[in-house]
Every structure is written in C-alpha cells, then in structure tokens.
Design a protein around this motif. Structure first.
Motif, PDB file in Angstrom:
ATOM      1  N   ASN A 177       1.128  12.327   3.034  1.00 11.13           N
ATOM      2  CA  ASN A 177       0.299  11.306   3.664  1.00 11.13           C
ATOM      3  C   ASN A 177       1.088  10.064   4.072  1.00 11.13           C
ATOM      4  N   TYR A 178       2.311   9.907   3.531  1.00  6.41           N
ATOM      5  CA  TYR A 178       3.067   8.683   3.761  1.00  6.41           C
ATOM      6  C   TYR A 178       3.279   8.429   5.248  1.00  6.41           C
TER       7      TYR A 178
ATOM      8  N   GLY B 205       0.814  -1.214   0.000  1.00  2.01           N
ATOM      9  CA  GLY B 205       0.000   0.000   0.000  1.00  2.01           C
ATOM     10  C   GLY B 205       0.841   1.255   0.000  1.00  2.01           C
ATOM     11  N   THR B 206       1.827   1.335   0.907  1.00  2.00           N
ATOM     12  CA  THR B 206       2.671   2.527   0.991  1.00  2.00           C
ATOM     13  C   THR B 206       3.536   2.715  -0.256  1.00  2.00           C
ATOM     14  N   SER B 207       3.839   1.627  -0.972  1.00  2.00           N
ATOM     15  CA  SER B 207       4.632   1.748  -2.205  1.00  2.00           C
ATOM     16  C   SER B 207       3.874   2.512  -3.288  1.00  2.00           C
ATOM     17  N   MET B 208       2.558   2.584  -3.154  1.00  2.00           N
ATOM     18  CA  MET B 208       1.756   3.325  -4.130  1.00  2.00           C
ATOM     19  C   MET B 208       1.854   4.833  -3.896  1.00  2.00           C
ATOM     20  N   VAL B 209       2.400   5.220  -2.732  1.00  2.00           N
ATOM     21  CA  VAL B 209       2.556   6.642  -2.405  1.00  2.00           C
ATOM     22  C   VAL B 209       4.019   7.050  -2.502  1.00  2.00           C
ATOM     23  N   GLY B 210       4.897   6.295  -1.842  1.00  2.00           N
ATOM     24  CA  GLY B 210       6.329   6.580  -1.883  1.00  2.00           C
ATOM     25  C   GLY B 210       6.794   7.404  -0.706  1.00  2.00           C
ATOM     26  N   ASP B 211       7.837   6.923  -0.042  1.00  2.00           N
ATOM     27  CA  ASP B 211       8.402   7.595   1.123  1.00  2.00           C
ATOM     28  C   ASP B 211       9.200   8.817   0.675  1.00  2.00           C
ATOM     29  N   PRO B 212       8.849  10.016   1.145  1.00  2.00           N
ATOM     30  CA  PRO B 212       9.589  11.220   0.741  1.00  2.00           C
ATOM     31  C   PRO B 212      10.850  11.471   1.548  1.00  2.00           C
TER      32      PRO B 212
END
Length: 416
Positions: free
Chosen positions: A174-175, A77-84
């Motif tokens: 949002n990450y 799920g988090t891979s769809m957003v990406g850690d900044p």
C-alpha cells in the motif's frame, strides 16, 4: 550553452543532481513561466536523516534559491507503513509516539538548510494530516482503482524483492499508493507540481504523476537524483562507526568534517558541486589543484559541507581541531570522545573492543586488521600487540586515552 532555459533546472544539471526527469521540456517551460511548487518526502524512521537525504534536501534548497516554493513533507502517515523499496524485509513498525519524536528531531536539520521564515518561506507539512483521516473503503474506490497491480509488480523496488523470494506484505504494498496520493493531495492543497527524490523513488513518484492524470488533475512532474557512489564504486554514506547521520548527537560535526576531508581525489569536484554552495567557477579552480594543494580543496569541501549541516561555528571548530591534531600533534580535547567507567578501565579494556567503542573500527576483526597493518596508535605511540589491555595507568594527565586508527582518525576515551 545552457541545457535548460530555467535557472532551477540549469543549477541542478550543472551541479550533477539530475538522473531522470519525467518531462524535461514541460517542466523547464513551467519553471520559466513563474514560480512552481515542489516537494521531497521524508519518512521519520529514525531520529535523524542521513547524508543520502542531504542530496534531496539540497535540491529543495536550490528550488527555493531560484525563486520557487519548497515543501518538505514529513511522512507521519507513511512512516506507519514503511517504504519497501529495495529492502529484503519489512521495516520495524513504529508507534505514533516514536514517529512524533523522530519528526521533532529531524526538523532541526531542515531548519539549518531551508529558509522557513524569509520572503519566500519553505513549508513543512505532515502527510498524517490527510492519510490518517481517510475512509478505507472510499479511498479504495476513489484512488485504489487507478493502480494496476501488474504495473506495480514491474517496478524494480518491488520486483527485486519478489525475485529474491522475499515476502512483501499487503501493508507495504500500500505504500506506493499512499505516496502517489500524497502528490495529488499536495497539488490540491498547495498547487504542488513537482516531486523530487532519489533514483530509488522513481516508481513511487511516477505513480503520483500518473494518478493525477487518471483522476483528471493537472500535469505533474518528477525529478530524481542519481545514487551517489564514491570513485571507488563504494556506496556513499558509510563510515567506520556506521551511517553518516546529519544530527550531531549521532555523528559528531568533527566526524562529519573528517568524512568529507577524507574524500577520494576523484570525488572532490563532484562533492563540491553537490554538498557546497560555492560558485561553479570557484569549484572548477579547486578541482584543478593537484598534489598537496588538493588537500586544501578537501578541507574547504569539509568546512563548507559541515557549515551547511551543523553551522559555521561548528565547521570552523572542526577544522581547527583537525589542524591542531594533525599539524601540531597537540592533544585536542574537542576530538570525538566516548566515556568509560573508571571501574571498567581499572579492570582493563582490550585494545580491540576499545577501538570499536571509540568508533574507529566496526568490529574486533577490523580492529585486528588495523593493528596488523600498523595503523593503530595509543597516545600517539604505535600499537603492535592486539592483546594489549588499556588500564587507568594508560591515562594521559588530562584523564583521557587517545586512540588513532590512521593519520586522520582519532578519538578519546575519557574516564568518568
């Protein structure tokens, strides 16, 4: 005298894994009382994790080895957003199919390091199982209200990005909420009380600790490991050919072995503690060696680290390849090999692009400097002309060209 009462924290402390702990006394007491459950999260942004991730996977190994429950969380799920975190720009957004492919590839590495089938099996879970099912408005009301934007802006991972006047999208912002929620959700589902990660994840992990408290949940704990650098100050994890990946198709077992064999003298003890499972007294003995004997310690480091990631057979084969190549001067066909078309070789390939193609230099400029420094050899003969062209006439009887960029870096170009 041991710093901690629990075996788990003592192992991490003695082997150099601990950078920060949110509540050392509380976590130590809890780990003494009985088995605890901890996790590390990994986003599936590539088909492999790299050597920096190996440090946190090893923390999970020691959690499991000292009798506790280890969870490897895949960030579907988090891979769809990406850690900044500590990035200057937004990560490329991946499709669901790309993420699934990456997860399937990464799982193979975990299976060699953690035990998913024994009497105390590790668990692999995917945060897509709950993140992709969330109702956005409900999530904002139930979870988002506990996050302070002022505080989120104060974290180094975000602050440094904004200080450089680089854009931070609302998607990326949002990450940290999603990662904090992961911790709470894993506590609900599995009783997870500990999250571990690299030092750059401290802010994200503490968000989860605070979120549990604000939502009336139990006390959660955070442990981070220091950013690992070489004795020279260089960040660990880069080679001439790029990142040191843990998947053999991206970075061969032989190259992996060589990476550790080429450790700086001052790094040997530190790397033995973190990247091998050798007893500490044996590590102390190896680290005390000097002169040429220290090279034997480096070979043991390389073989033990490679055995953990690629298996004992691949590790011993890599060691034997190195021995045959360096000590006997033999042509070992198991050296890293790159295929080139016969037609391309017949037309001629410049020595500079050939060194880049073989992974012995990162650019033509670096290849030129290697030649000027007298480090390059073709078929074990010195190369001094940076305009040299390799052709099919340069092939050895085995149908390959052997390129060397030092006494320790070798590769073959094979005509196909």
């Amino acid at each position: 005298m041991a710093k901690y009462k629990s075996d788990f924290l003592n192992v991490l402390e003695q082997r150099g894994f601990i950078h920060q702990i949110s509540d050392p006394e509380g976590l130590d007491a809890l780990a003494m009382k009985g088995p605890i459950t901890g996790y590390v999260g990994y986003d599936a942004t590539a088909t492999s994790i790299h050597i920096g991730n190996l440090i946190t996977v090893t923390m999970l190994y020691w959690l499991q080895a000292t009798g506790h429950k280890a969870i490897s969380l895949m960030g579907g799920g988090t891979s769809m957003v990406g850690d900044p975190s500590f990035r200057d720009d937004q990560r490329q957004l991946l499709t669901v199919e790309q993420i699934a492919t990456n997860i399937a590839s990464i799982k193979k590495v975990y299976a060699r390091i953690l035990d998913y089938e024994g009497s105390n099996p590790a668990i692999m879970v995917n945060n897509a199982d709950w993140l992709l099912k969330l109702n956005y408005v409900e999530f904002l009301r139930d979870v988002g209200r506990y996050f302070s934007v002022n505080r989120m802006l104060s974290f180094d991972s975000v602050k440094l990005r904004l200080d450089r006047e680089q854009s931070l999208s609302f998607l990326e912002f949002n990450y940290m909420i999603m990662q904090g929620y992961d911790f709470v959700e894993l506590n609900r589902r599995y009783g997870t009380v500990l999250q571990m990660g690299g030092s750059d994840q401290w802010g994200n992990i503490i968000n989860g600790v605070d979120l549990s408290h604000r939502m009336g949940g139990p006390q959660l704990y955070a442990v981070t490991t220091p950013l690992l650098t070489k004795a020279s100050g260089e960040k660990m994890g880069k080679s001439a050919s790029g990142a040191v990946w843990l998947n053999g198709d991206l970075f061969s077992p032989y190259d992996f072995w060589q990476y550790f064999r080429n450790a700086e003298d001052a790094d040997v003890e530190k790397w033995l503690k973190i990247f091998t499972r050798l007893p500490l007294d044996e590590i102390a003995r190896l680290a005390a060696l000097g002169g040429n004997e220290l090279n034997e310690a480096k070979k043991i480091l390389a073989t033990e680290a490679t055995a953990i990631v690629h298996g004992r057979e691949a590790a011993e084969q890599s060691a034997e390849t190195a021995r045959a190549t360096f000590e006997q001067g033999a042509l070992d066909l198991s050296l890293p090999t790159v295929d080139v078309q016969k037609s391309q070789l017949a037309a001629g390939i410049g020595i500079l692009p050939a060194l880049v193609l073989a992974g012995l230099a990162a650019s033509n400029g670096e290849a030129r400097r290697l030649i000027q420094g007298g480090a390059v050899r073709l078929n074990d003969q010195p190369v001094s002309d940076e305009r040299l062209t390799l052709t099919d006439a340069s092939l050895l009887p085995e149908g390959v060209l052997k390129l060397s960029a030092s006494k320790k870096k070798h590769a073959l170009l094979r005509a196909v």
